[in-house]
Design a protein around this motif. Structure first.
Motif, mmCIF file in Angstrom:
data_model
loop_
_atom_site.group_PDB
_atom_site.id
_atom_site.type_symbol
_atom_site.label_atom_id
_atom_site.label_comp_id
_atom_site.label_asym_id
_atom_site.label_seq_id
_atom_site.Cartn_x
_atom_site.Cartn_y
_atom_site.Cartn_z
ATOM 1 N N MET A 257 0.838 -1.195 0.000
ATOM 2 C CA MET A 257 0.000 0.000 0.000
ATOM 3 C C MET A 257 0.872 1.244 0.000
ATOM 4 N N THR A 258 0.578 2.158 -0.888
ATOM 5 C CA THR A 258 1.363 3.382 -0.986
ATOM 6 C C THR A 258 1.079 4.287 0.205
ATOM 7 N N SER A 259 2.135 4.836 0.811
ATOM 8 C CA SER A 259 1.957 5.747 1.938
ATOM 9 C C SER A 259 1.317 7.041 1.464
ATOM 10 N N PRO A 260 0.475 7.656 2.300
ATOM 11 C CA PRO A 260 -0.133 8.919 1.896
ATOM 12 C C PRO A 260 0.894 10.037 1.812
ATOM 13 N N VAL A 261 0.671 10.965 0.909
ATOM 14 C CA VAL A 261 1.520 12.146 0.817
ATOM 15 C C VAL A 261 1.266 13.008 2.045
ATOM 16 N N ARG A 262 2.320 13.326 2.766
ATOM 17 C CA ARG A 262 2.204 14.073 4.027
ATOM 18 C C ARG A 262 2.347 15.565 3.733
ATOM 19 N N ILE A 263 1.259 16.300 3.913
ATOM 20 C CA ILE A 263 1.191 17.723 3.578
ATOM 21 C C ILE A 263 1.168 18.535 4.871
ATOM 22 N N MET A 264 2.148 19.413 5.059
ATOM 23 C CA MET A 264 2.211 20.225 6.270
ATOM 24 C C MET A 264 1.947 21.695 5.955
ATOM 25 N N PRO A 265 0.798 22.227 6.356
ATOM 26 C CA PRO A 265 0.559 23.669 6.257
ATOM 27 C C PRO A 265 1.375 24.390 7.341
ATOM 28 N N LEU A 266 2.184 25.358 6.954
ATOM 29 C CA LEU A 266 3.076 26.062 7.877
ATOM 30 C C LEU A 266 2.936 27.561 7.665
ATOM 31 N N GLY A 267 2.712 28.309 8.751
ATOM 32 C CA GLY A 267 2.613 29.751 8.595
ATOM 33 C C GLY A 267 1.998 30.422 9.803
ATOM 34 N N ASP A 268 1.257 31.502 9.550
ATOM 35 C CA ASP A 268 0.688 32.318 10.617
ATOM 36 C C ASP A 268 -0.820 32.092 10.728
ATOM 37 N N SER A 269 -1.582 33.133 11.092
ATOM 38 C CA SER A 269 -3.023 32.965 11.292
ATOM 39 C C SER A 269 -3.762 32.644 9.996
ATOM 40 N N LEU A 270 -3.205 33.026 8.856
ATOM 41 C CA LEU A 270 -3.831 32.683 7.585
ATOM 42 C C LEU A 270 -3.787 31.173 7.352
ATOM 43 N N THR A 271 -2.831 30.508 7.985
ATOM 44 C CA THR A 271 -2.777 29.051 7.950
ATOM 45 C C THR A 271 -3.595 28.445 9.085
ATOM 46 N N PRO B 114 -12.477 13.633 -7.381
ATOM 47 C CA PRO B 114 -11.864 12.912 -8.516
ATOM 48 C C PRO B 114 -11.998 13.651 -9.843
ATOM 49 N N LYS B 115 -12.945 14.570 -9.933
ATOM 50 C CA LYS B 115 -13.128 15.320 -11.172
ATOM 51 C C LYS B 115 -11.984 16.305 -11.416
ATOM 52 N N ARG B 116 -11.206 16.565 -10.372
ATOM 53 C CA ARG B 116 -10.105 17.517 -10.506
ATOM 54 C C ARG B 116 -8.766 16.852 -10.775
ATOM 55 N N LEU B 117 -8.763 15.538 -10.950
ATOM 56 C CA LEU B 117 -7.513 14.837 -11.238
ATOM 57 C C LEU B 117 -7.136 15.008 -12.700
ATOM 58 N N PRO B 118 -5.839 15.099 -12.993
ATOM 59 C CA PRO B 118 -5.402 15.124 -14.390
ATOM 60 C C PRO B 118 -5.797 13.835 -15.103
ATOM 61 N N LEU B 119 -5.878 13.889 -16.409
ATOM 62 C CA LEU B 119 -6.246 12.726 -17.211
ATOM 63 C C LEU B 119 -5.265 11.582 -16.962
ATOM 64 N N GLY B 120 -5.796 10.416 -16.629
ATOM 65 C CA GLY B 120 -4.964 9.247 -16.422
ATOM 66 C C GLY B 120 -4.360 9.134 -15.039
ATOM 67 N N ALA B 121 -4.712 10.058 -14.142
ATOM 68 C CA ALA B 121 -4.115 10.052 -12.808
ATOM 69 C C ALA B 121 -4.891 9.149 -11.862
ATOM 70 N N ALA B 122 -4.155 8.487 -10.962
ATOM 71 C CA ALA B 122 -4.778 7.745 -9.869
ATOM 72 C C ALA B 122 -5.123 8.720 -8.756
ATOM 73 N N ASN B 123 -6.155 8.392 -7.981
ATOM 74 C CA ASN B 123 -6.551 9.253 -6.872
ATOM 75 C C ASN B 123 -5.494 9.158 -5.772
ATOM 76 N N PRO B 124 -4.739 10.228 -5.492
ATOM 77 C CA PRO B 124 -3.628 10.134 -4.546
ATOM 78 C C PRO B 124 -4.109 10.058 -3.100
ATOM 79 N N SER B 125 -3.407 9.283 -2.300
ATOM 80 C CA SER B 125 -3.655 9.235 -0.872
ATOM 81 C C SER B 125 -2.823 10.327 -0.209
ATOM 82 N N TRP B 126 -3.417 11.061 0.731
ATOM 83 C CA TRP B 126 -2.708 12.175 1.360
ATOM 84 C C TRP B 126 -3.235 12.381 2.770
#
Length: 281
Positions: A1-15, A69-81
């Protein structure tokens, strides 16, 4: 199983922002529940003149886009994140209200990046550097660039070698509104009169140079231009955003994420395609 892409939002109050449906009150502690279409273009604020808050700022909207899923590029798998970070509010994050890039570099970046081990960092900071008076803040875009350089240097030093950092431009403020910021119940100062000019110089002159320097050293750093905002996209004091503004922010982050190396790889395009996508930014 592919590990999810780990996304870290970093910043101030806007984050960071807030998870409540309505996060702010008026100067006399009355809750703000006014429809978006009743807000005039300028201050002062009276009856029917406040924005409704976007819960969690941009992060909730970005999660919706990443799950569509409608926002994925053509031919792309749905990424885990997944979102990562030590704070929780509508998703894990590293957002700190009122803090500068210098503060983030000294107090957050090393521990946060080490603990979260992100694949992608959504870095959006600098507003408070231009807001606060020296020494906490600065009126000098070159000095703020030096602060950002320290933050980036610490971030890359502690991150995994293949981390992708998406660096946002600093968003402008609405001067007509921010001149009334002192009337908020927490009694902040108003925005400096040269704040927008300093932000514009920082975005146009210093951020591209920083990105170019780090990329020349082999780091995966991309400058992400935020959307163009209208007055009606801003929340009460002209610094943060309302629902429509944060939706635009989420769209900008989403577009940048879809071009990032980790997300391209997770969508099944392969490393060579991911590298090519990053190089074409």
């Amino acid at each position: 199983m592919t590990s999810p892409v780990r996304i870290m939002p970093l910043g101030d109050s806007l984050t960071e922002f807030d998870c409540r449906l309505n996060a702010y009150t008026t100067a006399d502690d009355k809750p703000i529940f006014q429809p978006l279409d009743t807000v005039p273009a300028v201050a002062p604020f009276g009856t029917g003149t406040f924005f409704v808050v976007a819960p969690g700022g941009y992060r909730g909207y970005l999660a919706e886009l990443l799950g569509d899923p409608k926002r994925l590029p053509l031919g792309a798998a749905n990424p885990s994140w997944c979102y990562v970070g030590r704070n929780f509010g509508c998703g894990l994050h590293e957002g700190y209200a009122g803090e500068t890039t210098e503060w983030l570099a000294e107090n957050v970046a090393e521990a946060a990046v080490t603990a979260a081990n992100p694949d992608v960092i959504l870095l959006w900071a600098g507003t408070n550097d231009f807001f606060w008076a020296p020494p906490r803040g600065s009126r000098d875009p070159a000095e703020v660039a030096t602060r950002m350089d320290r933050l980036l240097n610490t971030t890359f030093a502690r991150a995994q070698p293949n981390v992708s950092v998406l660096l946002s431009t600093v968003t402008p403020i609405i001067e007509e509104r921010c001149k009334y910021y002192h009337t908020a119940r927490w009694h902040p100062p108003n925005c400096p009169p040269d704040m927008n000019a300093n932000i514009a110089e920082f975005n146009a002159k210093y951020l591209p140079a920083l990105v170019s320097d780090y990329r020349s050293r082999g780091h995966d750093l991309t400058l992400m231009q935020q959307s163009r905002f209208e007055t009606h996209d801003y929340f009460i004091w002209g610094i943060h955003f309302n629902t429509t503004g944060f939706q635009k922010v989420a769209q900008s982050w989403h577009a940048a994420l879809m071009r990032s190396r980790p997300m391209r790889t997770a969508m099944g395009f392969g490393l060579s395609d991911a590298v090519q996508a990053v190089a074409s930014d």
